[in-house]
Scaffold this motif. Structure first.
Motif, PDB file in Angstrom:
ATOM      1  N   ARG A 150     -28.606  97.034 -17.379  1.00 27.92           N
ATOM      2  CA  ARG A 150     -27.386  96.334 -17.781  1.00 27.92           C
ATOM      3  C   ARG A 150     -27.370  96.135 -19.294  1.00 27.92           C
ATOM      4  O   ARG A 150     -28.418  95.952 -19.906  1.00 27.92           O
ATOM      5  N   PRO A 151     -26.184  96.144 -19.911  1.00 26.31           N
ATOM      6  CA  PRO A 151     -26.121  95.946 -21.378  1.00 26.31           C
ATOM      7  C   PRO A 151     -26.550  94.538 -21.768  1.00 26.31           C
ATOM      8  O   PRO A 151     -26.196  93.554 -21.101  1.00 26.31           O
ATOM      9  N   ILE A 152     -27.311  94.443 -22.867  1.00 28.50           N
ATOM     10  CA  ILE A 152     -27.773  93.141 -23.365  1.00 28.50           C
ATOM     11  C   ILE A 152     -26.969  92.758 -24.598  1.00 28.50           C
ATOM     12  O   ILE A 152     -26.175  91.825 -24.585  1.00 28.50           O
ATOM     13  N   VAL A 204     -30.665  92.580 -31.164  1.00 27.58           N
ATOM     14  CA  VAL A 204     -31.940  92.468 -30.454  1.00 27.58           C
ATOM     15  C   VAL A 204     -33.110  92.601 -31.418  1.00 27.58           C
ATOM     16  O   VAL A 204     -34.113  91.890 -31.320  1.00 27.58           O
ATOM     17  N   GLU A 205     -32.999  93.513 -32.383  1.00 27.09           N
ATOM     18  CA  GLU A 205     -34.066  93.656 -33.378  1.00 27.09           C
ATOM     19  C   GLU A 205     -34.174  92.396 -34.241  1.00 27.09           C
ATOM     20  O   GLU A 205     -35.277  92.009 -34.660  1.00 27.09           O
ATOM     21  N   ALA A 221     -37.404  90.617 -25.368  1.00 27.04           N
ATOM     22  CA  ALA A 221     -36.018  90.569 -25.831  1.00 27.04           C
ATOM     23  C   ALA A 221     -35.215  91.754 -25.325  1.00 27.04           C
ATOM     24  O   ALA A 221     -33.982  91.734 -25.366  1.00 27.04           O
ATOM     25  N   GLU A 222     -35.892  92.796 -24.831  1.00 26.29           N
ATOM     26  CA  GLU A 222     -35.208  93.981 -24.328  1.00 26.29           C
ATOM     27  C   GLU A 222     -34.941  93.905 -22.832  1.00 26.29           C
ATOM     28  O   GLU A 222     -34.625  94.912 -22.204  1.00 26.29           O
ATOM     29  N   PHE A 223     -35.089  92.703 -22.257  1.00 26.76           N
ATOM     30  CA  PHE A 223     -34.750  92.482 -20.853  1.00 26.76           C
ATOM     31  C   PHE A 223     -33.595  91.501 -20.778  1.00 26.76           C
ATOM     32  O   PHE A 223     -33.487  90.579 -21.607  1.00 26.76           O
ATOM     33  N   CYS A 224     -32.733  91.673 -19.777  1.00 28.72           N
ATOM     34  CA  CYS A 224     -31.620  90.753 -19.586  1.00 28.72           C
ATOM     35  C   CYS A 224     -32.147  89.433 -19.022  1.00 28.72           C
ATOM     36  O   CYS A 224     -33.266  89.373 -18.501  1.00 28.72           O
ATOM     37  N   PRO A 225     -31.370  88.344 -19.105  1.00 26.62           N
ATOM     38  CA  PRO A 225     -31.852  87.041 -18.617  1.00 26.62           C
ATOM     39  C   PRO A 225     -32.272  87.057 -17.155  1.00 26.62           C
ATOM     40  O   PRO A 225     -33.276  86.434 -16.786  1.00 26.62           O
ATOM     41  N   VAL A 266     -36.875  87.182 -13.027  1.00 26.28           N
ATOM     42  CA  VAL A 266     -37.579  87.904 -11.960  1.00 26.28           C
ATOM     43  C   VAL A 266     -39.019  88.224 -12.379  1.00 26.28           C
ATOM     44  O   VAL A 266     -39.961  88.047 -11.605  1.00 26.28           O
ATOM     45  N   LEU A 267     -39.182  88.675 -13.602  1.00 28.03           N
ATOM     46  CA  LEU A 267     -40.517  89.015 -14.083  1.00 28.03           C
ATOM     47  C   LEU A 267     -41.400  87.776 -14.193  1.00 28.03           C
ATOM     48  O   LEU A 267     -42.604  87.831 -13.861  1.00 28.03           O
TER      49      LEU A 267
END
Length: 354
Positions: free
Chosen positions: A304-306, A312-313, A330-334, A339-340
């Motif tokens: 999914r787009p973040i 992000v950088e 930061a490269e994962f969606c909320p 989940v992680l």
């Protein structure tokens, strides 16, 4: 012993902020003397208000300097100013910055997504306080004055820094607005602050997380200043000055305490908000670029787009400045972050109790 964070010249953020705040307060004192023509236009009855504004300046500048000393705020401010002063952004989107100032800072449209009533109440407080500050501060500093044009007539002259700007009739519409501008501001603030106070007394969600000193004191301070200000007008127009001296002292005390409290409570977000406008401009302009930094980054887990690669950088850079060892998150969606985290807790913590 742990190292003490320091800035240029080995000074800690608190020492550097104290020096900057002292300089700003000194500049305000010089501006008061010069703007009042060597204190000739300065009203000695307003000394407590003037002293409070000097303390206000010191507190605001001190806390703001400490705030931007943190890596996250410093990066936010730097990238915001870079986006605002960029010639490329001005050439491609000349109306972007004025539009964001109007919609995000002035009319605060983002609050409308939460509640239309909340947005309206916030607008009443915002414009009421802005009107009151625009009238009170210059009057307190002696920067503009109202003088009678003659000993008999209703005419008045408005002077700024000793220079006559225009004349008006005190019995006319313009004269009424000028002399009752603070009353109009008080009505706006009472309407907005009253709604927020009613909400915090009735709304279960607001009651659950509210704190007296942080959430209720600012509203009570605004209401006290506004009500006592209106009572001064009521005493003058209806009671022929009855109780005016007591009300004047009460109003002065409420204003002074509110100004001194402003830099150290919830009101400080007023000073922080313009920096957020710069960050919104940074996000907006990064989406319009033709280079890869303007592309939208997808979540590494679900796709999914973040946000844009540039944003992000920027976030990852702040996390590295703070020495957080998980900036790749930061490269994962909320949703995937939750989940992680849940999976890591299940495998690394909960299973240890079996």
């Amino acid at each position: 012993m742990p190292d003490t964070p320091s800035g240029p010249g080995g000074r800690s953020p608190a020492v550097r902020a104290s020096l900057v705040a002292t300089g700003a307060s000194a500049l305000l004192l010089v501006a008061i003397v010069l703007g009042s023509r060597g204190l000739r236009d300065f009203d000695s009855a307003l000394v407590p208000y003037a002293v409070a504004t000097v303390f206000l300046t010191f507190g605001v500048v001190y806390r703001y300097t400490v705030w931007i000393s943190a890596p996250a705020a410093r990066r936010l401010l730097r990238d915001g100013w870079r986006a605002a002063l960029s010639w490329e952004n001005l050439r491609r989107s000349p109306t972007a910055l004025p539009r964001m100032i109007a919609t995000y800072l002035g009319f605060q449209r983002f609050l409308g997504a939460r509640s239309h009533a909340r947005w309206a109440a916030h607008q009443l407080i915002f414009w009421g306080c802005l009107l009151a500050a625009a009238i009170t501060f210059p009057l307190t500093w002696g920067w503009f004055t109202f003088t009678a044009a003659s000993a008999t007539g209703p005419g008045y002259q408005m002077r700024i820094w000793g220079v006559e700007v225009f004349g008006f009739d005190s019995s006319g519409t313009l004269g009424w607005i000028l002399f009752h501008g603070l009353d109009l501001a008080a009505v706006l603030v009472i309407s907005g602050a009253g709604w927020f106070l009613w909400r915090r007394m009735r709304d279960r969600e607001a009651i659950t997380g509210q704190r007296f000193g942080y959430d209720l004191v600012p509203l009570l301070a605004l209401l006290t200043v506004s009500v006592t200000g209106l009572l001064l007008t009521f005493s003058e127009m209806v009671l022929d000055g009855g109780g005016y001296e007591f009300l004047a002292v009460l109003h002065m005390a409420s204003v002074v305490l509110t100004l001194v409290y402003l830099p150290f409570g919830k009101f400080f977000h007023i000073v922080q908000r313009p920096a957020a406008v710069g960050m919104q401009l940074f996000k907006y302009t990064s989406r319009r670029r033709d280079d890869p930094a303007g592309e939208v980054l997808a979540c590494r887990r679900c796709g999914r787009p973040i946000d844009t690669v540039a944003y992000v950088e920027n976030l990852r850079g702040t996390m590295r400045d703070l020495r957080l060892g998980f900036d790749e998150w930061a490269e994962f969606c909320p949703r995937c972050k939750r989940v992680l985290r849940g999976g890591a807790y299940l495998s690394g913590v909960k299973r240890g109790f079996r």
